[in-house]
Design an enzyme around this catalytic site. Sequence first.
Site, PDB file in Angstrom:
ATOM      1  N   ARG A 114      32.137  86.498  24.164  1.00 15.24           N
ATOM      2  CA  ARG A 114      33.155  85.119  23.294  1.00 15.24           C
ATOM      3  C   ARG A 114      32.868  86.111  21.858  1.00 15.24           C
ATOM      4  O   ARG A 114      31.839  86.432  21.649  1.00 15.24           O
ATOM      5  CB  ARG A 114      32.583  83.768  23.766  1.00 15.24           C
ATOM      6  CG  ARG A 114      32.556  82.660  23.067  1.00 15.24           C
ATOM      7  CD  ARG A 114      33.387  81.927  23.257  1.00 15.24           C
ATOM      8  NE  ARG A 114      33.520  80.916  23.166  1.00 15.24           N
ATOM      9  CZ  ARG A 114      35.090  79.882  22.996  1.00 15.24           C
ATOM     10  NH1 ARG A 114      35.856  80.280  23.773  1.00 15.24           N
ATOM     11  NH2 ARG A 114      34.610  78.644  22.910  1.00 15.24           N
ATOM     12  N   THR A 415      45.576  80.176  26.076  1.00 14.87           N
ATOM     13  CA  THR A 415      44.936  81.445  26.699  1.00 14.87           C
ATOM     14  C   THR A 415      45.008  82.160  28.379  1.00 14.87           C
ATOM     15  O   THR A 415      46.411  81.611  28.743  1.00 14.87           O
ATOM     16  CB  THR A 415      43.031  80.371  27.248  1.00 14.87           C
ATOM     17  OG1 THR A 415      42.539  79.311  26.778  1.00 14.87           O
ATOM     18  CG2 THR A 415      42.336  81.410  28.589  1.00 14.87           C
ATOM     19  N   THR A 433      41.005  84.605  25.095  1.00 15.64           N
ATOM     20  CA  THR A 433      41.274  83.908  24.578  1.00 15.64           C
ATOM     21  C   THR A 433      42.002  84.009  23.327  1.00 15.64           C
ATOM     22  O   THR A 433      41.566  84.909  22.555  1.00 15.64           O
ATOM     23  CB  THR A 433      41.545  82.552  24.840  1.00 15.64           C
ATOM     24  OG1 THR A 433      42.333  81.238  24.201  1.00 15.64           O
ATOM     25  CG2 THR A 433      39.837  82.120  24.223  1.00 15.64           C
ATOM     26  N   GLU A 454      39.082  80.219  17.217  1.00 13.28           N
ATOM     27  CA  GLU A 454      37.756  80.288  18.534  1.00 13.28           C
ATOM     28  C   GLU A 454      36.337  78.504  17.836  1.00 13.28           C
ATOM     29  O   GLU A 454      36.074  78.185  19.011  1.00 13.28           O
ATOM     30  CB  GLU A 454      36.919  81.386  19.157  1.00 13.28           C
ATOM     31  CG  GLU A 454      36.554  80.714  20.711  1.00 13.28           C
ATOM     32  CD  GLU A 454      37.946  80.830  21.390  1.00 13.28           C
ATOM     33  OE1 GLU A 454      37.587  79.507  22.371  1.00 13.28           O
ATOM     34  OE2 GLU A 454      39.081  81.892  20.945  1.00 13.28           O
ATOM     35  N   ASP A 457      36.356  75.376  18.891  1.00  6.76           N
ATOM     36  CA  ASP A 457      35.066  75.066  19.880  1.00  6.76           C
ATOM     37  C   ASP A 457      34.082  74.339  19.747  1.00  6.76           C
ATOM     38  O   ASP A 457      33.526  73.954  20.429  1.00  6.76           O
ATOM     39  CB  ASP A 457      34.969  76.087  21.016  1.00  6.76           C
ATOM     40  CG  ASP A 457      36.457  76.464  21.409  1.00  6.76           C
ATOM     41  OD1 ASP A 457      37.824  75.118  21.735  1.00  6.76           O
ATOM     42  OD2 ASP A 457      36.721  77.228  22.137  1.00  6.76           O
ATOM     43  N   SER A 477      32.458  76.709  25.249  1.00  6.05           N
ATOM     44  CA  SER A 477      33.669  76.979  26.405  1.00  6.05           C
ATOM     45  C   SER A 477      33.915  76.528  27.429  1.00  6.05           C
ATOM     46  O   SER A 477      32.914  75.987  28.147  1.00  6.05           O
ATOM     47  CB  SER A 477      33.834  78.834  25.777  1.00  6.05           C
ATOM     48  OG  SER A 477      34.387  79.118  26.828  1.00  6.05           O
TER      49      SER A 477
HETATM   50  N1  GLY Z   1      39.079  78.125  23.898  1.00  6.76           N
HETATM   51  C1  GLY Z   1      38.747  77.628  25.151  1.00  6.76           C
HETATM   52  C2  GLY Z   1      37.785  77.417  26.048  1.00  6.76           C
HETATM   53  O1  GLY Z   1      36.905  78.585  25.574  1.00  6.76           O
HETATM   54  O2  GLY Z   1      37.284  76.612  26.169  1.00  6.76           O
END
Ligand code: GLY
Length: 598
Positions: A114, A415, A433, A454, A457, A477
């Site tokens: 991540r 994604t 993603t 990201e 999020d 996520s």
């Molecule tokens: N960016 C989509 C997720 O991590 O859920």
Amino acid sequence: MRGRGFRSVLVTLVAGSLALAGVAVSADSAAPVGPPTSTGTGGAAATVERLATQAAIATLRKGGNAIDATVTAAAVLGVTEPFSCGVGGGGFMVVYQAPLRPRGRPHVFTLDSRERAPAAMRPDSFMEGGRPLVFNDARYSGLSVGVPGTVRGWSEALRRYGSKRVTLAQALAPAIAIARSGFEVDQTFFDQISDNRDYFDDVPASAALYLDADGTPRDVGTTFRNPELAQTYELIARGGANAFYTGDLANAIVQTVTAPSIAPSANHRWRPGVMAASDLAAYVAPQRAPTRVRYRGADVFGMGPPSSGGSTVGEALNILEGYTLSGMTREAALHLYLEASRYSFADRGAYLGDPDFVKVPLRGLLSKGFAQTRRALIGERAVPGSVPPGDPAPFSGGVTANGEASITSTRAGTTTHLTVSDKQGNVATYTFTIESTGGSGLVVPGRGFLLNNELTDFNFDSVTHPNRVEGNKRPRSSMAPTIVLRGGKPLLALGSPGGSTIITTVLQILVDRLDLGTPLPQALANPRATQRNGRTTTAEPAFIASPEALALTGRGHAFVSTPEVGAATGMEFLGGGRVVVAAEPARRGGGSALVVKP
Ligand code: GLY
């Protein structure tokens, strides 16, 4: 995902590039391509894109294992699906390692690649005048870019779980060849550029890569080449992951984030981010314990925090285990699926965040006792709105957590997901993603790839939420790569793209397969509905038109239409080494599922 009728000329190209990589490709790998379902032995792969699936199968044929093949296919997707995934983003992988001895212990591992917030990010980094930025102002900026995890993740996956017969350089070779020789622009690729055109044309590097000289997207039917991405991959092939996280490439990423080069004619304000070279140099992709719940005699393994995928799918399954769904009408089972999703999402929204920063009451959230308290709230009719979170503390072994109710955003995100197995019985299921379709909109000049957004999020509208922005933290996520074992042996592996709808997509497929007896390919194809603790349930037109939806409306469910939910891939292990592997037959143009020996 590409549309149908795509680029047969490139089958030869992939074969050639794999040979270059030391991976021989037999002539029949150029045989019919792109089926959404295959059954056979010797290993299997499903992705959204046939070139990627073929690259995985070729790697398996040469003796690479499922993890080698996953990295090879993912690298191809980074070239052919650049608006959904790539080296500028991050992801999560769940791996089943087959026991080395007949009665040895099987292992399930998860790898967290991540993105991480730069150290200098603060809870109010996305706020101006005490108010959070509107989404697109946050997204199209240097601020939204997290330190990419993909390259470290690929390198770690090969190091920890690979066969050691395929190096990172060999895994990248097919993708390099495709990036150089190019592929045909189809409608999906065109549309994904179109959706970003008003922002890409602000950024000379993004415009140069994805727009024609007249400022319009690359035309359908033309060949798209990305020699700069080929060079980036070659740099990584030569220098390993460190060539991405240190040196010229790392400096170019930092420059793009902190001082994006924006055209004087730009019609948007692009806020700079705060990433430093030290953020990239410090990036790690840790192995983490999977989540695990027992469901209908099987063990469901998923991705733990910072993903909410494993805990939310797991909590919903625990709630549903209190019902005999197999003995109900489909409508009654779907009602419970939707309400279990609602309560699980309330808890996800309140408690999930990066476990390195916040106490996540995971044990409580995944306990049968907590599920019982949530199940007790479900009635014959839908709740006409969102529900508050529950209190998992009494089931958490003394771990108390500060939850903060929050409503899940309705953004679906983009994604991609791929699922691969090998003849030794190893399985890898990997979601990765760059967050929104087109990520932050920032291409690193001369490097051929988009940077993620990201960090949107995070709950960037709160300075107190467990998922608030903090330096070095990973945003929560929804990615839910999942492996199901029965009797210690693989039964199912699956996952999906789709932002927060990933969770309900995986859950709906599991319920369809494990409770309602639907064959896996049909479970993937069935119309979807996604309830994420809202007043309305988002659903596909075919779901809304179904007789079940009419009956569900009678129970108080209110549906809002969306063209598509998720784009899953998965496989079911039939015993004796046989596998049925499935991709979408229609969503996003249809995916590609192949086996080594049909
Ligand atoms: N960016 C989509 C997720 O991590 O859920």
